[in-house]
Design a protein around this motif. Sequence first.
Motif, PDB file in Angstrom:
ATOM      1  N   ALA A   1       3.718  10.472  -9.511  1.00  0.00           N
ATOM      2  CA  ALA A   1       3.066  10.790 -10.786  1.00  0.00           C
ATOM      3  C   ALA A   1       2.473  12.208 -10.765  1.00  0.00           C
ATOM      4  CB  ALA A   1       1.962   9.773 -11.081  1.00  0.00           C
ATOM      5  N   ARG A   2       1.987  12.621  -9.580  1.00  0.00           N
ATOM      6  CA  ARG A   2       1.394  13.955  -9.486  1.00  0.00           C
ATOM      7  C   ARG A   2       2.437  15.067  -9.387  1.00  0.00           C
ATOM      8  NH1 ARG A   2      -3.294  12.859  -4.901  1.00  0.00           N
ATOM      9  NH2 ARG A   2      -4.471  11.272  -6.064  1.00  0.00           N
ATOM     10  N   ARG A   3       3.616  14.718  -8.935  1.00  0.00           N
ATOM     11  CA  ARG A   3       4.639  15.740  -8.727  1.00  0.00           C
ATOM     12  C   ARG A   3       5.059  16.324 -10.071  1.00  0.00           C
ATOM     13  NH1 ARG A   3       9.604  13.615  -5.556  1.00  0.00           N
ATOM     14  NH2 ARG A   3       7.925  13.339  -4.019  1.00  0.00           N
TER      15      ARG A   3
ATOM     16  N   THR B   1       2.201   1.885  -3.403  1.00  0.00           N
ATOM     17  CA  THR B   1       1.174   2.421  -4.311  1.00  0.00           C
ATOM     18  C   THR B   1       1.015   3.933  -4.111  1.00  0.00           C
ATOM     19  OG1 THR B   1       0.016   0.309  -4.249  1.00  0.00           O
ATOM     20  CG2 THR B   1      -1.225   2.226  -5.029  1.00  0.00           C
ATOM     21  N   TRP B   2       0.966   4.344  -2.807  1.00  0.00           N
ATOM     22  CA  TRP B   2       0.828   5.778  -2.538  1.00  0.00           C
ATOM     23  C   TRP B   2       2.044   6.571  -3.024  1.00  0.00           C
ATOM     24  CZ3 TRP B   2      -1.033   5.013   3.202  1.00  0.00           C
ATOM     25  CH2 TRP B   2      -2.370   4.593   3.192  1.00  0.00           C
TER      26      TRP B   2
ATOM     27  N   GLN C   1       0.830  -1.209   0.000  1.00  0.00           N
ATOM     28  CA  GLN C   1       0.000   0.000   0.000  1.00  0.00           C
ATOM     29  C   GLN C   1       0.862   1.255   0.000  1.00  0.00           C
ATOM     30  OE1 GLN C   1      -3.349   0.029  -0.277  1.00  0.00           O
ATOM     31  NE2 GLN C   1      -3.256   2.273  -0.380  1.00  0.00           N
TER      32      GLN C   1
ATOM     33  N   ALA D   1       3.944   5.846  -5.540  1.00  0.00           N
ATOM     34  CA  ALA D   1       3.888   5.939  -7.003  1.00  0.00           C
ATOM     35  C   ALA D   1       2.904   7.016  -7.444  1.00  0.00           C
ATOM     36  CB  ALA D   1       3.509   4.592  -7.589  1.00  0.00           C
ATOM     37  N   GLU D   2       1.743   7.123  -6.719  1.00  0.00           N
ATOM     38  CA  GLU D   2       0.767   8.156  -7.079  1.00  0.00           C
ATOM     39  C   GLU D   2       1.330   9.557  -6.841  1.00  0.00           C
ATOM     40  OE1 GLU D   2      -2.695   7.337  -4.828  1.00  0.00           O
ATOM     41  OE2 GLU D   2      -3.250   5.522  -5.966  1.00  0.00           O
ATOM     42  N   LEU D   3       2.013   9.748  -5.699  1.00  0.00           N
ATOM     43  CA  LEU D   3       2.607  11.053  -5.429  1.00  0.00           C
ATOM     44  C   LEU D   3       3.678  11.418  -6.448  1.00  0.00           C
ATOM     45  CD1 LEU D   3       2.950  10.942  -1.536  1.00  0.00           C
ATOM     46  CD2 LEU D   3       1.328  12.270  -2.872  1.00  0.00           C
TER      47      LEU D   3
END
Length: 301
Positions: A42-44, A35-36, A32, A38-40
């Motif tokens: 991608a948003r950066r 996953t978080w 988990q 990787a999302e951060l």
Amino acid sequence: MVLLALVGLWLVLPSLLRPALPAYNPAADQQQLNTWAAELAARRTTRPAFASRYPRRVPIPQVALAPFDPNYLSATDWEARGLPGYVARRMVHYREVIGGFRAKEQIRRTYGLEPALYARLAPYIQLPDQLPAREARAYPNGGPYPDRKPFEPRSGNRFPRKPTRLAAFDLNAADTTQLMQIRGIGRGYARRIVEYRQRLGGFQSKDQTAEIYVLRDAPDLVDSLRKYTFVAPGFAPALLDVNNASFELLQAHPYVGKRLARVLVAFRQQHGPFRQLADLRQIRILDQATFDKLAPYVELK
């Protein structure tokens, strides 16, 4: 023996009755977290590279020293001969202000130019060392302004002297010119004395001049006013009708002011007009000293 058995059972029993704890597997939590992350990521967004406020200066290549005329050099040319950038710009500005260099001493006086650097450049500067001496100008007819008349002292004094022997005069009838005859009383003091007299309704005593604001710290001037002025016997001051005067007229009197004027107007609106002078003592903020000074100037209609 029985007691020892009970104590042993009491110590062992909790461990026998405790439920088995499940084994912790961190794999799910780690997944988990990944996953978080990787999302951060991608948003950066990539932070833009801002240009520096002070861009990096490109070094100026130095030139070999040779004879030169400083009136034709730019700031870059001065830097190429070893001057710092700020001194080079100052040198060009100084040359423009004075209209061009005429001697080496002008360059030497440039603010910020090190003596060692000037000594290295001086042999190559194509200018004389010193400015030429100024020639004395020859004026015909004795001067540059032949039509100007020679200085003549003034016959009269700009500030006329005040009389040493001054006859006493009426304080309530004197104007500013007459008051200025007293030593120390200028135009400003005289104007303030007349203004205070008009607001007061006239002086009943020479001692009232000490109440004038500009004379409170000048006891010597008050003494001079007492010496050279008088109040005519039987003088009747201008009276203030406290029953009919407006707030503006009341507050202008030196012994009333805004606060007492506001109370006087409110009192007569609530209780009617004042019938006798003693009725003013019903006003609490009117102390005895103020009442005694105000009484000669009050009339009741």
